[in-house]
Design a protein around this motif. Structure first.
Motif, PDB file in Angstrom:
ATOM      1  N   ASP A 101      -3.033   4.911   9.021  1.00 51.83           N
ATOM      2  CA  ASP A 101      -3.545   3.722   8.345  1.00 51.83           C
ATOM      3  C   ASP A 101      -2.651   2.512   8.603  1.00 51.83           C
ATOM      4  O   ASP A 101      -3.139   1.395   8.757  1.00 51.83           O
ATOM      5  CB  ASP A 101      -3.678   3.969   6.846  1.00 51.83           C
ATOM      6  CG  ASP A 101      -4.794   4.950   6.515  1.00 51.83           C
ATOM      7  OD1 ASP A 101      -5.714   5.129   7.345  1.00 51.83           O
ATOM      8  OD2 ASP A 101      -4.741   5.548   5.422  1.00 51.83           O
ATOM      9  N   SER A 128       1.752  14.286   2.100  1.00 54.35           N
ATOM     10  CA  SER A 128       0.565  13.772   1.410  1.00 54.35           C
ATOM     11  C   SER A 128       0.096  14.790   0.385  1.00 54.35           C
ATOM     12  O   SER A 128      -0.027  15.977   0.691  1.00 54.35           O
ATOM     13  CB  SER A 128      -0.563  13.518   2.415  1.00 54.35           C
ATOM     14  OG  SER A 128      -1.777  13.267   1.744  1.00 54.35           O
ATOM     15  N   LEU A 143       0.497   5.023   1.980  1.00 53.09           N
ATOM     16  CA  LEU A 143      -0.485   5.067   3.048  1.00 53.09           C
ATOM     17  C   LEU A 143       0.023   5.952   4.174  1.00 53.09           C
ATOM     18  O   LEU A 143       1.218   6.243   4.265  1.00 53.09           O
ATOM     19  CB  LEU A 143      -0.831   3.663   3.545  1.00 53.09           C
ATOM     20  CG  LEU A 143       0.029   3.002   4.616  1.00 53.09           C
ATOM     21  CD1 LEU A 143      -0.750   1.864   5.247  1.00 53.09           C
ATOM     22  CD2 LEU A 143       1.313   2.486   4.033  1.00 53.09           C
ATOM     23  N   THR A 144      -0.879   6.380   5.023  1.00 53.91           N
ATOM     24  CA  THR A 144      -0.497   7.244   6.133  1.00 53.91           C
ATOM     25  C   THR A 144      -0.049   6.391   7.312  1.00 53.91           C
ATOM     26  O   THR A 144      -0.341   5.200   7.396  1.00 53.91           O
ATOM     27  CB  THR A 144      -1.671   8.130   6.591  1.00 53.91           C
ATOM     28  OG1 THR A 144      -2.699   7.289   7.130  1.00 53.91           O
ATOM     29  CG2 THR A 144      -2.200   9.003   5.463  1.00 53.91           C
ATOM     30  N   THR A 203       2.965  10.490   3.998  1.00 55.52           N
ATOM     31  CA  THR A 203       2.718   9.164   3.464  1.00 55.52           C
ATOM     32  C   THR A 203       4.010   8.354   3.580  1.00 55.52           C
ATOM     33  O   THR A 203       5.103   8.918   3.672  1.00 55.52           O
ATOM     34  CB  THR A 203       2.257   9.235   2.000  1.00 55.52           C
ATOM     35  OG1 THR A 203       3.246   9.905   1.229  1.00 55.52           O
ATOM     36  CG2 THR A 203       0.922   9.970   1.892  1.00 55.52           C
ATOM     37  N   ASN A 214       0.836  -1.205   0.000  1.00 59.40           N
ATOM     38  CA  ASN A 214       0.000   0.000   0.000  1.00 59.40           C
ATOM     39  C   ASN A 214       0.869   1.252   0.000  1.00 59.40           C
ATOM     40  O   ASN A 214       0.816   2.059   0.931  1.00 59.40           O
ATOM     41  CB  ASN A 214      -0.908   0.005   1.242  1.00 59.40           C
ATOM     42  CG  ASN A 214      -1.740  -1.237   1.348  1.00 59.40           C
ATOM     43  OD1 ASN A 214      -2.811  -1.319   0.770  1.00 59.40           O
ATOM     44  ND2 ASN A 214      -1.248  -2.233   2.071  1.00 59.40           N
TER      45      ASN A 214
END
Length: 160
Positions: free
Chosen positions: A73, A103, A69-70, A111, A66
């Motif tokens: 997350d 981000s 992603l943050t 991210t 992924n």
């Protein structure tokens, strides 16, 4: 069997076998934790990284699958709170495995991306994890693995 006559064969090997664990011996949660600790210690030794922290392999895999992603997350995906994910990400960044980028959607967020070194480390850990999983398969038995995984996932899902 009375508490005083209970056999003490299920105590972790590093504990003195004369220590009475009482009802802990039969608690599923306690035994899950012991099994996880034993599995993780063997995995870390097998990789040649005895100080490999829980969550690093999972984090690398989730970021790989992924990209972008943050951190929030990531924490949700690996069931870790901010207080444990933040130092984990910082350590992986210091080790050159992860890169944090602003981000594009929310300038307050960052991210996560694997670096080339992170990808290489993940591939190495993945090979070790597959071998380790084969050993666990031998212990559990291939015919019972699906049921065992189903029960572990049920515990995870229903205790949230």
């Amino acid at each position: 069997m009375s508490e005083t006559k209970r056999k003490r064969i299920s105590a972790p090997p590093e504990l003195n076998s004369s220590i009475d664990l009482g009802p802990l011996e039969d608690f599923v949660g306690f035994n899950l934790r012991l099994a996880q600790d034993a599995s993780f210690q063997v995995f870390a030794q097998h990789t040649g990284e005895p100080h490999l922290r829980p969550g690093r392999f999972a984090s690398l895999m989730v970021i790989h699958r992924n990209p972008g992603l943050t951190q929030r997350d990531l924490g949700q995906a690996i069931a870790r709170d901010k207080s444990s994910v933040t130092p984990l990400v910082k350590a992986m960044e210091q080790d050159g495995l992860v890169e944090r980028r602003p981000s594009p959607e929310d300038r307050r967020s960052v991210t996560l991306w694997l670096t080339e070194s992170g990808e290489k480390a993940l591939q190495s850990l993945l090979a070790h994890a597959r071998e380790h999983d084969r050993k666990l398969d031998e212990l559990v038995g291939l015919e019972r693995k699906a049921e065992f995984l189903r029960l572990l996932k049920k515990i995870t899902a229903e205790l949230k």
